[in-house]
Scaffold this motif. Structure first.
Motif, PDB file in Angstrom:
ATOM      1  N   VAL A 151      40.685  43.721  36.663  1.00  8.50           N
ATOM      2  CA  VAL A 151      41.388  42.782  35.787  1.00  8.50           C
ATOM      3  C   VAL A 151      42.794  42.525  36.304  1.00  8.50           C
ATOM      4  CG1 VAL A 151      42.380  42.494  33.478  1.00  8.50           C
ATOM      5  CG2 VAL A 151      40.016  43.283  33.736  1.00  8.50           C
ATOM      6  N   GLU A 152      43.486  43.587  36.725  1.00 10.04           N
ATOM      7  CA  GLU A 152      44.833  43.401  37.265  1.00 10.04           C
ATOM      8  C   GLU A 152      44.807  42.554  38.530  1.00 10.04           C
ATOM      9  OE1 GLU A 152      48.663  45.902  38.993  1.00 10.04           O
ATOM     10  OE2 GLU A 152      47.237  46.892  37.632  1.00 10.04           O
ATOM     11  N   ALA A 153      43.803  42.777  39.387  1.00 10.75           N
ATOM     12  CA  ALA A 153      43.703  41.996  40.621  1.00 10.75           C
ATOM     13  C   ALA A 153      43.510  40.512  40.315  1.00 10.75           C
ATOM     14  CB  ALA A 153      42.551  42.513  41.478  1.00 10.75           C
ATOM     15  N   VAL A 154      42.698  40.190  39.307  1.00 10.76           N
ATOM     16  CA  VAL A 154      42.474  38.788  38.954  1.00 10.76           C
ATOM     17  C   VAL A 154      43.738  38.185  38.353  1.00 10.76           C
ATOM     18  CG1 VAL A 154      41.109  37.200  37.573  1.00 10.76           C
ATOM     19  CG2 VAL A 154      40.001  39.167  38.636  1.00 10.76           C
ATOM     20  N   CYS A 155      44.406  38.934  37.469  1.00 11.13           N
ATOM     21  CA  CYS A 155      45.666  38.447  36.890  1.00 11.13           C
ATOM     22  C   CYS A 155      46.693  38.162  37.977  1.00 11.13           C
ATOM     23  CB  CYS A 155      46.230  39.470  35.910  1.00 11.13           C
ATOM     24  SG  CYS A 155      45.375  39.566  34.331  1.00 11.13           S
ATOM     25  N   ARG A 156      46.795  39.066  38.935  1.00 10.45           N
ATOM     26  CA  ARG A 156      47.747  38.882  40.027  1.00 10.45           C
ATOM     27  C   ARG A 156      47.371  37.662  40.857  1.00 10.45           C
ATOM     28  NH1 ARG A 156      51.364  42.517  41.730  1.00 10.45           N
ATOM     29  NH2 ARG A 156      50.293  44.158  40.544  1.00 10.45           N
ATOM     30  N   PHE A 157      46.069  37.459  41.058  1.00  5.04           N
ATOM     31  CA  PHE A 157      45.588  36.326  41.857  1.00  5.04           C
ATOM     32  C   PHE A 157      45.969  35.004  41.217  1.00  5.04           C
ATOM     33  CE2 PHE A 157      42.106  33.217  42.417  1.00  5.04           C
ATOM     34  CZ  PHE A 157      42.236  32.979  43.775  1.00  5.04           C
ATOM     35  N   TYR A 158      45.662  34.828  39.930  1.00  4.70           N
ATOM     36  CA  TYR A 158      45.965  33.505  39.365  1.00  4.70           C
ATOM     37  C   TYR A 158      47.437  33.332  39.041  1.00  4.70           C
ATOM     38  CZ  TYR A 158      44.576  35.506  34.643  1.00  4.70           C
ATOM     39  OH  TYR A 158      44.410  36.246  33.493  1.00  4.70           O
ATOM     40  N   THR A 159      48.165  34.426  38.842  1.00  7.98           N
ATOM     41  CA  THR A 159      49.612  34.298  38.643  1.00  7.98           C
ATOM     42  C   THR A 159      50.296  33.865  39.933  1.00  7.98           C
ATOM     43  OG1 THR A 159      49.591  35.973  36.905  1.00  7.98           O
ATOM     44  CG2 THR A 159      51.707  35.536  37.958  1.00  7.98           C
ATOM     45  N   GLN A 160      49.872  34.407  41.053  1.00 10.11           N
ATOM     46  CA  GLN A 160      50.439  33.997  42.336  1.00 10.11           C
ATOM     47  C   GLN A 160      50.082  32.551  42.651  1.00 10.11           C
ATOM     48  OE1 GLN A 160      48.870  37.033  44.959  1.00 10.11           O
ATOM     49  NE2 GLN A 160      50.557  38.454  44.522  1.00 10.11           N
ATOM     50  N   ALA A 161      48.870  32.118  42.279  1.00  7.95           N
ATOM     51  CA  ALA A 161      48.477  30.720  42.502  1.00  7.95           C
ATOM     52  C   ALA A 161      49.362  29.781  41.687  1.00  7.95           C
ATOM     53  CB  ALA A 161      47.008  30.523  42.138  1.00  7.95           C
ATOM     54  N   VAL A 162      49.628  30.138  40.433  1.00 11.68           N
ATOM     55  CA  VAL A 162      50.509  29.319  39.602  1.00 11.68           C
ATOM     56  C   VAL A 162      51.917  29.292  40.184  1.00 11.68           C
ATOM     57  CG1 VAL A 162      51.612  29.119  37.343  1.00 11.68           C
ATOM     58  CG2 VAL A 162      49.168  29.645  37.494  1.00 11.68           C
TER      59      VAL A 162
END
Length: 320
Positions: free
Chosen positions: A283-294
């Motif tokens: 879950v943290e990896a996915v949150c980090r992924f889309y936060t960096q994309a934004v």
């Protein structure tokens, strides 16, 4: 994506009918008024909405000094630009976000059939890969550019698969029903975030696509705290948790304005089925992924993001 070219009149969009509307019911007046106003605005077309949006943005700039100061301070602090440059970006941001608000009435008119007249696909190959994927899909986007039109495209995508967006409910029921109807004008199912888990998981299990706005502040009990534009921010972990539970692909996508046209950007996806670790790690990896994309999208187009929002309001416990 498979285009669906049936355009629904906003007066018959999902949710726009079936509510009290007789002359004996005073509560029916406001829905009728909202639908009438929407039809009048929609007749102005894309160019007219752009003009009205720019004018509304200028009005809000002058009428909301607190939000104006908030936006300028956030831009200067998080982008490292001068106060003068921050003010320029903030003022453009007010105009872009006013346009986003008014573009809601054009959701039923926007779609793949517009082609290069209005819509530019930045990377057609990635769009093709989404279309051909037989996996559950989570689309992660932000309050950036013409974000309401993301729902127009998602509503057209592969009509034999679930297509939905999860949004926060407005406290005013009449206004909320109107907004949900506008967003669903091209077949998109609009889901209240408070009742989203079962509906979203059911849709993802049928290899559907679910869109989330992942850039706004959230409560501490909903959050993972991650860096965003140089400062720790509360990142909503709900979309990530649902993506992990469904083993979905996560595709960041953004609709950017370019003059009188709109460019769809689609980033490379993250396949949650390939992640290592326990559920919390994933879950943290996915949150980090889309936060960096934004963050990348905001840095590339800062004038089109919603800077007047209190993005960094929720703090980790140790900051209290």
């Amino acid at each position: 994506m498979t285009p669906h070219t049936d355009r629904k009149d906003i007066s018959t969009a999902p949710g726009a009918e079936g509510r009290p509307d007789s002359g004996t019911d005073p509560k029916g007046l406001m829905p009728r008024l909202l639908r009438t106003m929407a039809r009048v605005l929609a007749r102005q077309g894309f160019d007219g909405i752009a003009r009205y949006g720019n004018a509304l943005g200028a009005l809000l700039w002058h009428c909301l000094p607190g939000r104006r100061r908030l936006a300028i301070g956030a831009i200067a602090g998080h982008l490292g630009v001068s106060q003068q440059e921050a003010a320029r970006i903030a003022r453009e941001s007010f105009a872009h976000n006013a346009r986003s608000f008014l573009e809601l009435v054009l959701v039923g008119q926007f779609g793949f059939e517009l082609g290069d007249e209005r819509l530019i696909i930045d990377n057609p190959d990635r769009l093709r890969r989404i279309t051909e994927s037989q996996r559950p899909l989570v689309a992660a986007t932000a309050h950036l550019g013409a974000w309401e039109f993301m729902g127009s495209l998602l509503g057209q995508w592969q009509l034999d698969r679930p297509r939905m967006v999860v949004v926060r409910r407005n406290s005013n029921r009449t206004l909320n029903d109107f907004i949900f109807a506008m967003r669903g004008a091209r077949g998109l199912q609009v889901v209240d975030h408070r009742n989203a888990v079962f509906t979203v998981l059911k849709g993802l299990k049928r290899n559907g696509c679910v869109g989330f706005l992942v850039d706004h502040n959230c409560r501490r009990d909903e959050a993972i705290f991650l860096p965003f534009l140089g400062e720790t921010a509360a990142v909503n972990m709900g979309p990530a948790l649902l993506a992990v539970r469904a083993e979905a692909e996560v595709w960041p996508a953004f609709m950017i304005r370019e003059g009188d046209r709109y460019r769809l950007y689609i980033d490379e996806p993250l396949d949650t089925a390939t992640l290592n670790g326990d559920r919390n790690d994933k879950v943290e990896a996915v949150c980090r992924f889309y936060t960096q994309a934004v963050e990348r999208a905001v840095r590339a187009h800062p004038e089109q993001w919603f800077w007047m929002h209190k993005r960094w309001k929720t703090r980790p416990k140790h900051d209290d």
